[in-house]
Design a protein around this motif. Structure first.
Motif, PDB file in Angstrom:
ATOM      1  N   PHE A   1     -39.468 -30.178  31.304  1.00 59.66           N
ATOM      2  CA  PHE A   1     -38.555 -30.232  31.927  1.00 59.66           C
ATOM      3  C   PHE A   1     -37.593 -31.467  31.638  1.00 59.66           C
ATOM      4  O   PHE A   1     -38.101 -32.337  31.555  1.00 59.66           O
ATOM      5  CB  PHE A   1     -38.816 -29.867  33.433  1.00 59.66           C
ATOM      6  CG  PHE A   1     -38.999 -28.322  33.699  1.00 59.66           C
ATOM      7  CD1 PHE A   1     -40.244 -28.108  33.399  1.00 59.66           C
ATOM      8  CD2 PHE A   1     -38.111 -27.532  34.080  1.00 59.66           C
ATOM      9  CE1 PHE A   1     -40.665 -26.740  33.910  1.00 59.66           C
ATOM     10  CE2 PHE A   1     -38.413 -26.358  34.712  1.00 59.66           C
ATOM     11  CZ  PHE A   1     -39.803 -25.997  34.370  1.00 59.66           C
ATOM     12  N   GLY A   2     -36.077 -30.998  31.493  1.00 60.76           N
ATOM     13  CA  GLY A   2     -35.096 -32.049  31.671  1.00 60.76           C
ATOM     14  C   GLY A   2     -35.121 -32.436  33.423  1.00 60.76           C
ATOM     15  O   GLY A   2     -35.757 -32.023  34.097  1.00 60.76           O
TER      16      GLY A   2
ATOM     17  N   VAL B   1     -40.388 -25.855  25.051  1.00 57.46           N
ATOM     18  CA  VAL B   1     -41.894 -25.681  24.413  1.00 57.46           C
ATOM     19  C   VAL B   1     -41.772 -26.331  23.042  1.00 57.46           C
ATOM     20  O   VAL B   1     -41.109 -25.817  22.061  1.00 57.46           O
ATOM     21  CB  VAL B   1     -42.391 -24.214  24.504  1.00 57.46           C
ATOM     22  CG1 VAL B   1     -44.002 -24.300  23.896  1.00 57.46           C
ATOM     23  CG2 VAL B   1     -42.749 -23.945  26.070  1.00 57.46           C
TER      24      VAL B   1
ATOM     25  N   SER C   1     -44.643 -26.824  20.889  1.00 59.87           N
ATOM     26  CA  SER C   1     -45.549 -26.125  20.049  1.00 59.87           C
ATOM     27  C   SER C   1     -46.330 -25.031  20.727  1.00 59.87           C
ATOM     28  O   SER C   1     -46.397 -25.295  21.966  1.00 59.87           O
ATOM     29  CB  SER C   1     -46.558 -27.404  19.504  1.00 59.87           C
ATOM     30  OG  SER C   1     -47.412 -27.830  20.701  1.00 59.87           O
ATOM     31  N   GLY C   2     -47.126 -24.269  19.986  1.00 60.09           N
ATOM     32  CA  GLY C   2     -47.602 -23.122  20.620  1.00 60.09           C
ATOM     33  C   GLY C   2     -48.630 -23.404  21.611  1.00 60.09           C
ATOM     34  O   GLY C   2     -49.195 -24.371  21.707  1.00 60.09           O
ATOM     35  N   ASN C   3     -48.489 -22.556  22.567  1.00 57.86           N
ATOM     36  CA  ASN C   3     -49.459 -22.623  23.879  1.00 57.86           C
ATOM     37  C   ASN C   3     -49.524 -23.953  24.559  1.00 57.86           C
ATOM     38  O   ASN C   3     -50.527 -24.307  25.271  1.00 57.86           O
ATOM     39  CB  ASN C   3     -50.875 -22.069  23.535  1.00 57.86           C
ATOM     40  CG  ASN C   3     -51.224 -20.615  22.866  1.00 57.86           C
ATOM     41  OD1 ASN C   3     -50.415 -19.988  23.689  1.00 57.86           O
ATOM     42  ND2 ASN C   3     -51.788 -20.706  21.958  1.00 57.86           N
ATOM     43  N   THR C   4     -48.281 -24.675  24.535  1.00 61.45           N
ATOM     44  CA  THR C   4     -48.197 -25.977  25.266  1.00 61.45           C
ATOM     45  C   THR C   4     -47.136 -25.645  26.521  1.00 61.45           C
ATOM     46  O   THR C   4     -46.419 -24.768  26.431  1.00 61.45           O
ATOM     47  CB  THR C   4     -47.710 -26.971  24.595  1.00 61.45           C
ATOM     48  OG1 THR C   4     -46.460 -26.795  23.934  1.00 61.45           O
ATOM     49  CG2 THR C   4     -48.652 -27.615  23.621  1.00 61.45           C
ATOM     50  N   PRO C   5     -47.475 -26.202  27.507  1.00 66.12           N
ATOM     51  CA  PRO C   5     -46.486 -25.911  28.686  1.00 66.12           C
ATOM     52  C   PRO C   5     -45.202 -26.463  28.544  1.00 66.12           C
ATOM     53  O   PRO C   5     -44.512 -27.099  27.718  1.00 66.12           O
ATOM     54  CB  PRO C   5     -46.940 -26.651  29.730  1.00 66.12           C
ATOM     55  CG  PRO C   5     -48.049 -27.853  29.422  1.00 66.12           C
ATOM     56  CD  PRO C   5     -48.356 -27.078  27.869  1.00 66.12           C
ATOM     57  N   LEU C   6     -44.075 -25.890  29.617  1.00 65.27           N
ATOM     58  CA  LEU C   6     -42.730 -26.328  29.306  1.00 65.27           C
ATOM     59  C   LEU C   6     -42.751 -27.803  29.550  1.00 65.27           C
ATOM     60  O   LEU C   6     -43.344 -28.335  30.553  1.00 65.27           O
ATOM     61  CB  LEU C   6     -41.835 -25.544  30.442  1.00 65.27           C
ATOM     62  CG  LEU C   6     -41.665 -24.067  30.089  1.00 65.27           C
ATOM     63  CD1 LEU C   6     -41.055 -23.363  31.317  1.00 65.27           C
ATOM     64  CD2 LEU C   6     -40.789 -24.016  28.835  1.00 65.27           C
TER      65      LEU C   6
ATOM     66  N   ASN D   1     -40.337 -24.391  20.121  1.00 62.82           N
ATOM     67  CA  ASN D   1     -40.641 -23.173  19.682  1.00 62.82           C
ATOM     68  C   ASN D   1     -39.756 -22.346  20.792  1.00 62.82           C
ATOM     69  O   ASN D   1     -39.398 -20.994  20.293  1.00 62.82           O
ATOM     70  CB  ASN D   1     -42.094 -22.909  20.035  1.00 62.82           C
ATOM     71  CG  ASN D   1     -43.013 -23.406  18.866  1.00 62.82           C
ATOM     72  OD1 ASN D   1     -42.537 -24.056  18.026  1.00 62.82           O
ATOM     73  ND2 ASN D   1     -44.382 -23.119  19.029  1.00 62.82           N
ATOM     74  N   ASN D   2     -39.327 -22.856  21.962  1.00 64.10           N
ATOM     75  CA  ASN D   2     -38.550 -22.167  22.841  1.00 64.10           C
ATOM     76  C   ASN D   2     -37.922 -23.004  23.824  1.00 64.10           C
ATOM     77  O   ASN D   2     -38.329 -24.062  23.867  1.00 64.10           O
ATOM     78  CB  ASN D   2     -39.471 -21.129  23.584  1.00 64.10           C
ATOM     79  CG  ASN D   2     -38.929 -20.133  24.266  1.00 64.10           C
ATOM     80  OD1 ASN D   2     -37.431 -19.997  23.873  1.00 64.10           O
ATOM     81  ND2 ASN D   2     -39.291 -19.178  25.277  1.00 64.10           N
TER      82      ASN D   2
ATOM     83  N   TYR E   1     -34.062 -17.505  27.926  1.00 66.39           N
ATOM     84  CA  TYR E   1     -35.011 -17.990  27.025  1.00 66.39           C
ATOM     85  C   TYR E   1     -34.302 -17.724  25.813  1.00 66.39           C
ATOM     86  O   TYR E   1     -34.215 -16.945  25.358  1.00 66.39           O
ATOM     87  CB  TYR E   1     -36.545 -17.594  26.800  1.00 66.39           C
ATOM     88  CG  TYR E   1     -36.771 -15.887  27.286  1.00 66.39           C
ATOM     89  CD1 TYR E   1     -36.495 -15.242  25.953  1.00 66.39           C
ATOM     90  CD2 TYR E   1     -37.053 -15.071  28.490  1.00 66.39           C
ATOM     91  CE1 TYR E   1     -36.770 -13.856  25.902  1.00 66.39           C
ATOM     92  CE2 TYR E   1     -37.032 -13.986  28.479  1.00 66.39           C
ATOM     93  CZ  TYR E   1     -37.165 -13.148  27.055  1.00 66.39           C
ATOM     94  OH  TYR E   1     -37.284 -11.940  27.155  1.00 66.39           O
TER      95      TYR E   1
ATOM     96  N   GLN F   1     -35.703 -22.583  27.558  1.00 63.37           N
ATOM     97  CA  GLN F   1     -35.588 -21.894  28.939  1.00 63.37           C
ATOM     98  C   GLN F   1     -34.458 -22.528  29.729  1.00 63.37           C
ATOM     99  O   GLN F   1     -34.641 -23.778  29.773  1.00 63.37           O
ATOM    100  CB  GLN F   1     -36.856 -21.408  29.736  1.00 63.37           C
ATOM    101  CG  GLN F   1     -37.599 -20.448  28.990  1.00 63.37           C
ATOM    102  CD  GLN F   1     -38.895 -19.873  29.983  1.00 63.37           C
ATOM    103  OE1 GLN F   1     -39.896 -20.618  29.460  1.00 63.37           O
ATOM    104  NE2 GLN F   1     -38.868 -19.104  30.812  1.00 63.37           N
TER     105      GLN F   1
END
Lengths: 109, 115
Positions: free
Chosen positions: A99-100, A90, A92-97, A30-31, A48, A33
């Motif tokens: 990280f690599g 992210v 899916s919606g409302n889930t946290p990031l 979804n996103n 983002y 950053q």
């Protein structure tokens, strides 16, 4: 869960050089950053960018969502660019990031 | 973007003790997250804290070790309990981005050293 892989893990540049950092992700997102963590540990938002291209000064980023990768370009690098660059997604919606592992960049004068 | 502060910014603690880290945001946010970054490593999510409900912990993290409070929409605390040297890390809180879906902004972090 989704996998986020960054390359290269380490990079050493001479001041003034250009570089490209890569982030591959294993599923649709979804996103996305990009962050810069400075030597004091502060995590700074760079972009983002779930798709397309953005530019901010000497930095630019491109995400090709259909091919599941993103690129961060640093031009005319400066010593203050040193630190660790993280890509995070992210999926899916409302889930946290998620990280690599980051790319550790050292720019030397 | 949100303005996020954390207290303390750093601390040195003795093993067996506990430390509570505070995270304050300049406006109301729905979701707050707590991350741990061990030395030389990436960020790992500890838990998600929503106001009015119990925190949701990730695999490998338990409430007895990392109790979290979220009393209102601008504040949260993370406690690191019964600390050992392996808990030496940077602890960061983050919040969901207002107006931009699925983005997060991070506080300055708390650098913890356990002796």
């Amino acid at each position: 869960g989704i996998q986020v892989e960054q390359s290269p893990p380490d990079l050493i540049l001479q001041e003034g050089a250009n570089s490209t950092l890569r982030c591959n992700f294993s599923d649709s997102v979804n996103n996305l950053q990009w962050f810069h963590q400075n030597p004091w540990g502060q995590l700074i938002n760079l972009f983002y960018i779930p798709s397309g291209t953005k530019q901010n000064g000497r930095l630019s980023a491109t995400t090709v969502a259909t091919e599941r990768y993103s690129l961060l370009y640093i031009s005319s690098s400066q010593t203050t660019d040193s630190g660790v660059y993280f890509c995070a997604v992210v999926y899916s919606g409302n889930t946290p990031l998620v990280f690599g592992k980051g790319t550790r960049l050292s720019v030397i004068a | 973007s949100a303005v996020i502060s954390q207290k303390p910014s750093r601390d040195i603690c003795q093993r067996g003790t506990s430390l509570t880290i505070q995270c304050q945001v300049d406006s109301q946010v729905t979701m707050m997250f707590w991350y741990r970054q061990q030395p030389g490593q990436s960020l790992t999510l500890i838990a998600t804290a929503n106001q009015g409900s119990e925190a949701t912990y990730e695999s490998g993290f338990v409430i007895d070790k990392f109790p979290i409070s979220r009393p209102n929409l601008t504040f949260s605390t993370l406690t690191v309990s019964n600390m050992s040297p392996e808990d030496s890390s940077i602890y960061l809180c983050s919040v969901d981005g207002r107006g931009v879906a699925d983005t997060q902004y991070f506080g300055p972090g708390t650098r913890l050293t356990v002796l």
